[in-house]
Design an enzyme around this catalytic site. Structure first.
Site, mmCIF file in Angstrom:
data_model
loop_
_atom_site.group_PDB
_atom_site.id
_atom_site.type_symbol
_atom_site.label_atom_id
_atom_site.label_comp_id
_atom_site.label_asym_id
_atom_site.label_seq_id
_atom_site.Cartn_x
_atom_site.Cartn_y
_atom_site.Cartn_z
ATOM 1 N N PHE A 286 -18.668 -9.174 -52.271
ATOM 2 C CA PHE A 286 -18.540 -9.002 -53.720
ATOM 3 C C PHE A 286 -19.281 -10.138 -54.439
ATOM 4 O O PHE A 286 -18.706 -10.840 -55.290
ATOM 5 C CB PHE A 286 -17.074 -8.966 -54.161
ATOM 6 C CG PHE A 286 -16.294 -7.759 -53.714
ATOM 7 C CD1 PHE A 286 -16.952 -6.594 -53.338
ATOM 8 C CD2 PHE A 286 -14.905 -7.790 -53.668
ATOM 9 C CE1 PHE A 286 -16.222 -5.472 -52.942
ATOM 10 C CE2 PHE A 286 -14.170 -6.673 -53.265
ATOM 11 C CZ PHE A 286 -14.834 -5.504 -52.900
ATOM 12 N N PRO A 287 -20.558 -10.377 -54.118
ATOM 13 C CA PRO A 287 -21.266 -11.532 -54.683
ATOM 14 C C PRO A 287 -21.547 -11.431 -56.177
ATOM 15 O O PRO A 287 -21.933 -12.427 -56.785
ATOM 16 C CB PRO A 287 -22.574 -11.551 -53.888
ATOM 17 C CG PRO A 287 -22.801 -10.116 -53.523
ATOM 18 C CD PRO A 287 -21.423 -9.576 -53.236
ATOM 19 N N LEU A 288 -21.335 -10.253 -56.751
ATOM 20 C CA LEU A 288 -21.510 -10.079 -58.194
ATOM 21 C C LEU A 288 -20.198 -9.695 -58.863
ATOM 22 O O LEU A 288 -20.177 -9.132 -59.945
ATOM 23 C CB LEU A 288 -22.573 -9.004 -58.480
ATOM 24 C CG LEU A 288 -23.983 -9.336 -57.986
ATOM 25 C CD1 LEU A 288 -24.910 -8.138 -58.149
ATOM 26 C CD2 LEU A 288 -24.539 -10.554 -58.716
ATOM 27 N N GLY A 289 -19.079 -10.069 -58.239
ATOM 28 C CA GLY A 289 -17.801 -9.522 -58.647
ATOM 29 C C GLY A 289 -17.629 -8.242 -57.862
ATOM 30 O O GLY A 289 -17.813 -8.225 -56.651
ATOM 31 N N TYR B 17 -17.908 1.119 -40.527
ATOM 32 C CA TYR B 17 -18.754 1.571 -41.628
ATOM 33 C C TYR B 17 -19.283 2.971 -41.305
ATOM 34 O O TYR B 17 -20.090 3.150 -40.397
ATOM 35 C CB TYR B 17 -19.941 0.639 -41.835
ATOM 36 C CG TYR B 17 -19.606 -0.732 -42.385
ATOM 37 C CD1 TYR B 17 -18.348 -1.033 -42.901
ATOM 38 C CD2 TYR B 17 -20.569 -1.742 -42.394
ATOM 39 C CE1 TYR B 17 -18.062 -2.285 -43.404
ATOM 40 C CE2 TYR B 17 -20.290 -2.993 -42.908
ATOM 41 C CZ TYR B 17 -19.037 -3.267 -43.406
ATOM 42 O OH TYR B 17 -18.758 -4.509 -43.905
ATOM 43 N N PRO C 3 -13.213 -0.747 -60.169
ATOM 44 C CA PRO C 3 -12.411 -1.054 -61.358
ATOM 45 C C PRO C 3 -11.370 -2.124 -61.036
ATOM 46 O O PRO C 3 -10.857 -2.212 -59.929
ATOM 47 C CB PRO C 3 -11.739 0.286 -61.686
ATOM 48 C CG PRO C 3 -12.596 1.322 -61.030
ATOM 49 C CD PRO C 3 -13.139 0.681 -59.792
#
Length: 315
Positions: free
Chosen positions: A227-230, A72, A234
């Site tokens: 990706f807990p919210l999607g 990171y 894109p």
């Protein structure tokens, strides 16, 4: 970094703050169910003071589970974690291997799946965090999406990867192991090494791993969705775009993001969250999502949201 002179409890973190999202279990200890994913701090490379302040604020809010990696920001994020997190904070720092920084490439990282590369990344995390032992190390696989896919020499059998990581555990350089981006067969093959967590892409709008979620519950393995919210990338669905999520948010006086995070906590008791942000107000909103109550009718409405898959596109 993971020891504390002020003992934590089921209801409060070592700092005395209420546990964000309540108590959960990871690597044999109690942690707040809302943690913090530090990846996005690399966006603050030019504002170190703000990045450090976000980490300190997370601790103040009761966060005691921080997810990081040496790749990171090419070590920048680990450097921040080392400076900001103090032993008395009682924070469990979780790292991962399977990639390495590639500042000159098309993406800021490249896969590093071979056993010798995994060992090198463990050593790099140890050096950057100035630890003798990493509390938890996740093996980030790349056989399937979303994200980078292994090709050529980067296609490595999971047994060979687990062999080098268990050897490092035997050497005392790793305490506990986890796995990330795995399918059902890979999870089954990893069970003998005693993984303490699984990090897979999973959200209200992408629930293809439901069977693995239940396996983890039965095996006392923490489920830690990324990706807990999607995804903001894109090509992937977003929980915050769903009319049902927006309707619940309006009813509760919350944001759609908070509703998406709260659904994850209500959906399975072994779920731990590591939402990432480089914004202090967004951090506070993520932590506050842990206090949202969703009644049965609300959960039923959210459960009815269709699940679908997607693959992020990187421009």
């Amino acid at each position: 970094m993971t020891t504390s002179s002020t003992p934590s409890s089921d209801h409060t973190a070592a700092t005395g703050a209420p546990r964000a999202g309540g108590p959960g279990r990871l690597a044999g200890r109690t942690v707040s169910r809302v943690g913090y994913g530090a990846m996005q701090l690399e966006r603050l490379h030019g504002d170190r003071a703000s990045a450090l302040a976000i980490l300190r604020r997370a601790v103040e809010l009761g966060v005691d589970h921080v997810d990081t990696a040496q790749f990171y920001g090419d070590g920048f994020v680990n450097d921040l974690v080392r400076e900001a997190i103090r032993p008395e904070d009682g924070v469990l720092v979780v790292t991962k291997v399977g990639a390495t920084a590639d500042s000159g490439g098309p993406l800021p990282l490249r896969l590093a799946q071979r056993p010798e590369e995994l060992r090198a990344e463990v050593e790099a995390n140890l050096a950057a965090l100035r630890l003798e032992q990493l509390p938890v190390v996740n093996l980030r696989r790349a056989e399937t999406g979303p994200g980078l896919r292994a090709e050529g020499e980067q296609i490595v059998d999971i047994d060979d990867q687990l062999a080098v990581l268990t050897a490092l555990r035997d050497e005392g350089k790793i305490d506990k192991l986890g796995v990330s981006n795995v399918g059902p067969d890979e999870l089954r093959r990893a069970l003998p090494v005693g993984p303490v967590c699984v990090q897979n892409s999973y959200s209200l709008v992408s629930r293809g791993d439901e069977d693995m979620l239940r396996t983890c519950l039965a095996e006392d393995i923490a489920w830690v969705p990324y990706f807990p919210l999607g995804s903001a990338f894109p090509g992937m669905p977003k929980a915050t775009d769903e009319p049902a999520v927006r309707a619940v948010a309006e009813t509760l006086g919350a944001t759609p993001s908070q509703v998406g995070l709260a659904w994850l906590l209500h959906h399975a008791p072994h779920t731990l969250l590591i939402p990432g942000t480089a914004d202090a107000a967004h951090l506070e909103a993520n932590v506050a999502a842990g206090a949202l109550t969703l009644d049965d009718a609300t959960l039923a409405a959210l459960d009815a949201v269709p699940s679908r898959s997607g693959e992020p596109t990187f421009e």
